[in-house]
Motif scaffolding. Structure first.
Motif, PDB file in Angstrom:
ATOM      1  N   LEU A  86      99.263 -33.952 -14.295  1.00 26.01           N
ATOM      2  CA  LEU A  86      98.170 -33.532 -15.175  1.00 26.01           C
ATOM      3  C   LEU A  86      97.963 -32.019 -15.175  1.00 26.01           C
ATOM      4  O   LEU A  86      97.293 -31.488 -16.063  1.00 26.01           O
ATOM      5  CB  LEU A  86      96.867 -34.232 -14.774  1.00 26.01           C
ATOM      6  N   ILE A  87      98.521 -31.322 -14.180  1.00 28.12           N
ATOM      7  CA  ILE A  87      98.382 -29.863 -14.108  1.00 28.12           C
ATOM      8  C   ILE A  87      99.735 -29.173 -14.229  1.00 28.12           C
ATOM      9  O   ILE A  87      99.972 -28.402 -15.156  1.00 28.12           O
ATOM     10  CB  ILE A  87      97.679 -29.440 -12.791  1.00 28.12           C
ATOM     11  N   GLY A  88     100.653 -29.461 -13.300  1.00 31.89           N
ATOM     12  CA  GLY A  88     101.938 -28.771 -13.279  1.00 31.89           C
ATOM     13  C   GLY A  88     102.800 -29.016 -14.501  1.00 31.89           C
ATOM     14  O   GLY A  88     103.342 -28.070 -15.108  1.00 31.89           O
ATOM     15  N   LEU A  89     102.951 -30.286 -14.891  1.00 28.35           N
ATOM     16  CA  LEU A  89     103.813 -30.634 -16.030  1.00 28.35           C
ATOM     17  C   LEU A  89     103.329 -30.045 -17.348  1.00 28.35           C
ATOM     18  O   LEU A  89     104.111 -29.425 -18.080  1.00 28.35           O
ATOM     19  CB  LEU A  89     103.945 -32.159 -16.116  1.00 28.35           C
ATOM     20  N   PRO A  90     102.032 -30.192 -17.710  1.00 25.50           N
ATOM     21  CA  PRO A  90     101.562 -29.577 -18.966  1.00 25.50           C
ATOM     22  C   PRO A  90     101.720 -28.059 -18.988  1.00 25.50           C
ATOM     23  O   PRO A  90     102.101 -27.489 -20.014  1.00 25.50           O
ATOM     24  CB  PRO A  90     100.075 -29.973 -19.017  1.00 25.50           C
ATOM     25  N   ILE A  91     101.436 -27.402 -17.859  1.00 20.53           N
ATOM     26  CA  ILE A  91     101.600 -25.941 -17.795  1.00 20.53           C
ATOM     27  C   ILE A  91     103.064 -25.574 -18.022  1.00 20.53           C
ATOM     28  O   ILE A  91     103.382 -24.634 -18.761  1.00 20.53           O
ATOM     29  CB  ILE A  91     101.107 -25.395 -16.438  1.00 20.53           C
ATOM     30  N   GLY A  92     103.972 -26.330 -17.389  1.00 18.59           N
ATOM     31  CA  GLY A  92     105.398 -26.078 -17.562  1.00 18.59           C
ATOM     32  C   GLY A  92     105.848 -26.253 -19.002  1.00 18.59           C
ATOM     33  O   GLY A  92     106.637 -25.449 -19.525  1.00 18.59           O
ATOM     34  N   LEU A  93     105.343 -27.292 -19.676  1.00 20.81           N
ATOM     35  CA  LEU A  93     105.707 -27.538 -21.080  1.00 20.81           C
ATOM     36  C   LEU A  93     105.207 -26.420 -21.985  1.00 20.81           C
ATOM     37  O   LEU A  93     105.925 -25.951 -22.877  1.00 20.81           O
ATOM     38  CB  LEU A  93     105.126 -28.887 -21.527  1.00 20.81           C
ATOM     39  N   VAL A  94     103.974 -25.991 -21.752  1.00 22.25           N
ATOM     40  CA  VAL A  94     103.406 -24.914 -22.576  1.00 22.25           C
ATOM     41  C   VAL A  94     104.171 -23.613 -22.375  1.00 22.25           C
ATOM     42  O   VAL A  94     104.552 -22.943 -23.345  1.00 22.25           O
ATOM     43  CB  VAL A  94     101.906 -24.709 -22.230  1.00 22.25           C
ATOM     44  N   LEU A  95     104.419 -23.256 -21.121  1.00 18.52           N
ATOM     45  CA  LEU A  95     105.134 -22.007 -20.850  1.00 18.52           C
ATOM     46  C   LEU A  95     106.590 -22.080 -21.295  1.00 18.52           C
ATOM     47  O   LEU A  95     107.160 -21.083 -21.764  1.00 18.52           O
ATOM     48  CB  LEU A  95     105.068 -21.687 -19.349  1.00 18.52           C
ATOM     49  N   GLY A  96     107.193 -23.257 -21.145  1.00 20.29           N
ATOM     50  CA  GLY A  96     108.602 -23.407 -21.497  1.00 20.29           C
ATOM     51  C   GLY A  96     108.846 -23.401 -22.985  1.00 20.29           C
ATOM     52  O   GLY A  96     109.760 -22.725 -23.484  1.00 20.29           O
ATOM     53  N   TYR A  97     108.027 -24.153 -23.740  1.00 28.86           N
ATOM     54  CA  TYR A  97     108.257 -24.321 -25.177  1.00 28.86           C
ATOM     55  C   TYR A  97     107.407 -23.385 -26.038  1.00 28.86           C
ATOM     56  O   TYR A  97     107.902 -22.740 -26.948  1.00 28.86           O
ATOM     57  CB  TYR A  97     107.973 -25.771 -25.577  1.00 28.86           C
ATOM     58  N   VAL A  98     106.107 -23.331 -25.740  1.00 32.71           N
ATOM     59  CA  VAL A  98     105.197 -22.524 -26.568  1.00 32.71           C
ATOM     60  C   VAL A  98     105.364 -21.033 -26.274  1.00 32.71           C
ATOM     61  O   VAL A  98     105.454 -20.211 -27.193  1.00 32.71           O
ATOM     62  CB  VAL A  98     103.728 -22.954 -26.338  1.00 32.71           C
ATOM     63  N   ALA A  99     105.389 -20.673 -24.971  1.00 36.43           N
ATOM     64  CA  ALA A  99     105.535 -19.269 -24.597  1.00 36.43           C
ATOM     65  C   ALA A  99     106.998 -18.821 -24.558  1.00 36.43           C
ATOM     66  O   ALA A  99     107.275 -17.658 -24.268  1.00 36.43           O
ATOM     67  CB  ALA A  99     104.881 -19.027 -23.232  1.00 36.43           C
ATOM     68  N   HIS A 100     107.914 -19.776 -24.817  1.00 35.70           N
ATOM     69  CA  HIS A 100     109.355 -19.479 -24.897  1.00 35.70           C
ATOM     70  C   HIS A 100     109.924 -18.889 -23.600  1.00 35.70           C
ATOM     71  O   HIS A 100     110.846 -18.081 -23.641  1.00 35.70           O
ATOM     72  CB  HIS A 100     109.644 -18.522 -26.068  1.00 35.70           C
ATOM     73  N   LEU A 101     109.369 -19.311 -22.457  1.00 34.86           N
ATOM     74  CA  LEU A 101     109.922 -18.868 -21.188  1.00 34.86           C
ATOM     75  C   LEU A 101     111.077 -19.749 -20.718  1.00 34.86           C
ATOM     76  O   LEU A 101     111.691 -19.491 -19.681  1.00 34.86           O
ATOM     77  CB  LEU A 101     108.829 -18.847 -20.107  1.00 34.86           C
ATOM     78  N   GLN A 102     111.337 -20.836 -21.469  1.00 36.35           N
ATOM     79  CA  GLN A 102     112.451 -21.739 -21.187  1.00 36.35           C
ATOM     80  C   GLN A 102     112.352 -22.330 -19.768  1.00 36.35           C
ATOM     81  O   GLN A 102     111.299 -22.762 -19.351  1.00 36.35           O
ATOM     82  CB  GLN A 102     113.785 -21.007 -21.412  1.00 36.35           C
ATOM     83  N   VAL A 103     113.476 -22.321 -19.053  1.00 33.43           N
ATOM     84  CA  VAL A 103     113.519 -22.952 -17.729  1.00 33.43           C
ATOM     85  C   VAL A 103     112.552 -22.284 -16.756  1.00 33.43           C
ATOM     86  O   VAL A 103     111.942 -22.944 -15.908  1.00 33.43           O
ATOM     87  CB  VAL A 103     114.955 -22.903 -17.157  1.00 33.43           C
ATOM     88  N   LYS A 104     112.411 -20.979 -16.873  1.00 32.34           N
ATOM     89  CA  LYS A 104     111.490 -20.259 -15.986  1.00 32.34           C
ATOM     90  C   LYS A 104     110.056 -20.764 -16.168  1.00 32.34           C
ATOM     91  O   LYS A 104     109.293 -20.879 -15.198  1.00 32.34           O
ATOM     92  CB  LYS A 104     111.567 -18.756 -16.270  1.00 32.34           C
ATOM     93  N   GLY A 105     109.689 -21.085 -17.393  1.00 38.67           N
ATOM     94  CA  GLY A 105     108.352 -21.612 -17.668  1.00 38.67           C
ATOM     95  C   GLY A 105     108.133 -22.969 -17.016  1.00 38.67           C
ATOM     96  O   GLY A 105     107.056 -23.246 -16.468  1.00 38.67           O
ATOM     97  N   ILE A 106     109.181 -23.816 -17.045  1.00 37.90           N
ATOM     98  CA  ILE A 106     109.083 -25.124 -16.385  1.00 37.90           C
ATOM     99  C   ILE A 106     108.875 -24.953 -14.896  1.00 37.90           C
ATOM    100  O   ILE A 106     108.059 -25.639 -14.273  1.00 37.90           O
ATOM    101  CB  ILE A 106     110.367 -25.949 -16.650  1.00 37.90           C
ATOM    102  N   TRP A 107     109.621 -24.002 -14.308  1.00 38.74           N
ATOM    103  CA  TRP A 107     109.503 -23.802 -12.859  1.00 38.74           C
ATOM    104  C   TRP A 107     108.135 -23.227 -12.482  1.00 38.74           C
ATOM    105  O   TRP A 107     107.567 -23.592 -11.456  1.00 38.74           O
ATOM    106  CB  TRP A 107     110.613 -22.872 -12.358  1.00 38.74           C
ATOM    107  N   ILE A 108     107.595 -22.332 -13.306  1.00 42.90           N
ATOM    108  CA  ILE A 108     106.254 -21.800 -13.047  1.00 42.90           C
ATOM    109  C   ILE A 108     105.228 -22.930 -13.057  1.00 42.90           C
ATOM    110  O   ILE A 108     104.324 -22.992 -12.220  1.00 42.90           O
ATOM    111  CB  ILE A 108     105.877 -20.714 -14.080  1.00 42.90           C
ATOM    112  N   GLY A 109     105.389 -23.848 -14.014  1.00 44.66           N
ATOM    113  CA  GLY A 109     104.495 -25.006 -14.069  1.00 44.66           C
ATOM    114  C   GLY A 109     104.601 -25.851 -12.815  1.00 44.66           C
ATOM    115  O   GLY A 109     103.590 -26.300 -12.255  1.00 44.66           O
TER     116      GLY A 109
END
Length: 415
Positions: A342-365
């Motif tokens: 409910l916290i890590g996965l949604p943050i990763g999806l937003v950073l990965g797809y919306v913020a275009h951080l790709q894999v790095k965004g998933i890992w940040i999440g």
């Protein structure tokens, strides 16, 4: 008088400091007596996964990506269920040992076998359906053989007479009180497998990124390096479970608190060591697994995040182990759902797809989920009333206690 009082205080402080050092040393010996075999077993076992990945990565990037999907989604899924459900045995055996009910440890082990065997039977079709996929990799066969060798080694150890007090042979007593064991096993399974599945879901998400082949490969490499270090932490987790369960079974709440402090300090020091190593050698890690420049560069980009993941990996597993030792798996399972899904996965999806951080965004999440998990478990452990947990452990052991053959013989002789 003032000088005399001051001298007494200094002497008292020195004695307390010396006593603390002795207590820490003694507790550390107890911890590593349990943790070291677990660390060696887990690191060497998971090492076969990492070595296999390295071997395939130098064949081709496609094989590396394929292995990442199969290992992360297939093997990790089933292992998550079985390892999680088996952790219920750690709770029961640890508390039984602390209460000196040694013969009950063998009974609890047999009950766990029955529960795990039934679970594996249900999950077995997953592997039959995946046969055609596994045939594409000879490396996977070698990994399976390595895993079975560990299983046979454990059977030899248990049945070969190295557990004389706790293993009294097969017993029909294992068939009694199965429902409570199933209940505790399900809670344990949810606690562990929800965490392991989370990482598998992240690998699957990485497959939908741009240049999916590189994304999956790089993410999986970092995930397995993270997982390899996590095996050390799982050894500490096992020690935390055993030591906490022992002291709860013995009825010493103060000893539980002291054990947690020593465990946490030890694990954090290990985490700091790997944090430093990952920051120093982060640019070179990728080449151990692949000759592909894109994969190696992507791994290097993720290495700072990997370093911090390793640091936090050394903290929250200790609290998970404490929870297992106390039988609080259901609580931690809820925390896992909230923090990871409910916290890590949604943050990763937003950073990965919306913020275009790709894999790095998933890992940040993922890192956000781990940090949240660490904070929540820290708070829960701080708020836990260990005197009350001692009473709960005592009631649990009394409810499930069965007489040993020796006790039954003594009563028969007296009659």
């Amino acid at each position: 008088m003032d000088n005399e009082l001051e001298e007494r205080l200094l002497t008292s402080g020195t004695e307390q400091e010396g006593d603390l050092k002795v207590r820490v040393c003694e507790e550390s010996k107890k911890i590593w007596r349990v943790a070291l075999p677990g660390v060696i077993a887990r690191v060497s076992s998971f090492g076969t996964v990492v070595v296999t990945q390295s071997f395939l990565g130098h064949i081709s990037a496609v094989d590396l990506a394929g292995y990442a999907l199969i290992q992360s989604l297939g093997v990790r899924f089933v292992n998550g269920v079985l390892i999680g459900m088996s952790s219920a045995t750690e709770t029961l055996c640890g508390q039984a040992f602390g209460a000196k009910q040694y013969h009950m440890m063998g009974v609890f082990l047999q009950r766990s076998w029955l529960v795990d065997l039934a679970t594996l039977t249900i999950l077995l079709p997953l592997f039959f359906l995946g046969t055609s996929i596994f045939k594409l990799l000879g490396a996977m066969a070698a990994l399976n053989i390595s895993a079975w060798l560990v299983v046979f080694g454990e059977f030899i150890y248990v049945f070969g007479g190295w557990c004389p007090d706790s293993w009294k042979g097969f017993s029909l007593a294992a068939l009694k009180d199965i429902p409570p064991v199933v209940k505790l096993s399900i809670a344990s399974g949810l606690m562990i497998c929800l965490e392991l599945w989370y990482y598998a879901v992240l690998v699957l998400i990485a497959g939908y990124m741009k240049n999916a082949e590189v994304a999956i490969s790089a993410f999986s490499v970092c995930l397995n390096i993270n997982g390899w270090e996590f095996m050390i932490c799982l050894g500490i987790l096992g020690a935390a479970c055993v030591r906490v369960a022992n002291e709860l079974g013995r009825g010493d709440a103060k000893a539980v608190k002291f054990t947690i402090k020593v465990l946490l300090s030890t694990s954090v020091l290990i985490g700091l060591l790997f944090w430093i190593l990952c920051l120093v050698f982060g640019n070179k890690i990728g080449y151990l697994f692949s000759n592909d420049e894109a994969v190696a560069k992507s791994v290097a980009d993720l290495s700072p995040l990997l370093a911090f993941s390793m640091l936090f990996n050394s903290i929250y597993p200790v609290f998970s182990g404490v929870a297992v030792g106390a039988g609080l798996q259901a609580t931690v399972a809820i925390v896992n759902v909230v923090c990871f899904y409910l916290i890590g996965l949604p943050i990763g999806l937003v950073l990965g797809y919306v913020a275009h951080l790709q894999v790095k965004g998933i890992w940040i999440g993922m890192l956000c989920g781990v940090i949240t998990e660490t904070l929540v478990l820290s708070f829960l452990m701080w708020r836990t009333n260990w005197d009350e947990e001692v009473l709960k452990a005592s009631r649990r052991l009394k409810r499930w206690y069965l007489q040993s053959p020796e006790e039954a013989g003594q009563k028969s002789d007296q009659a």
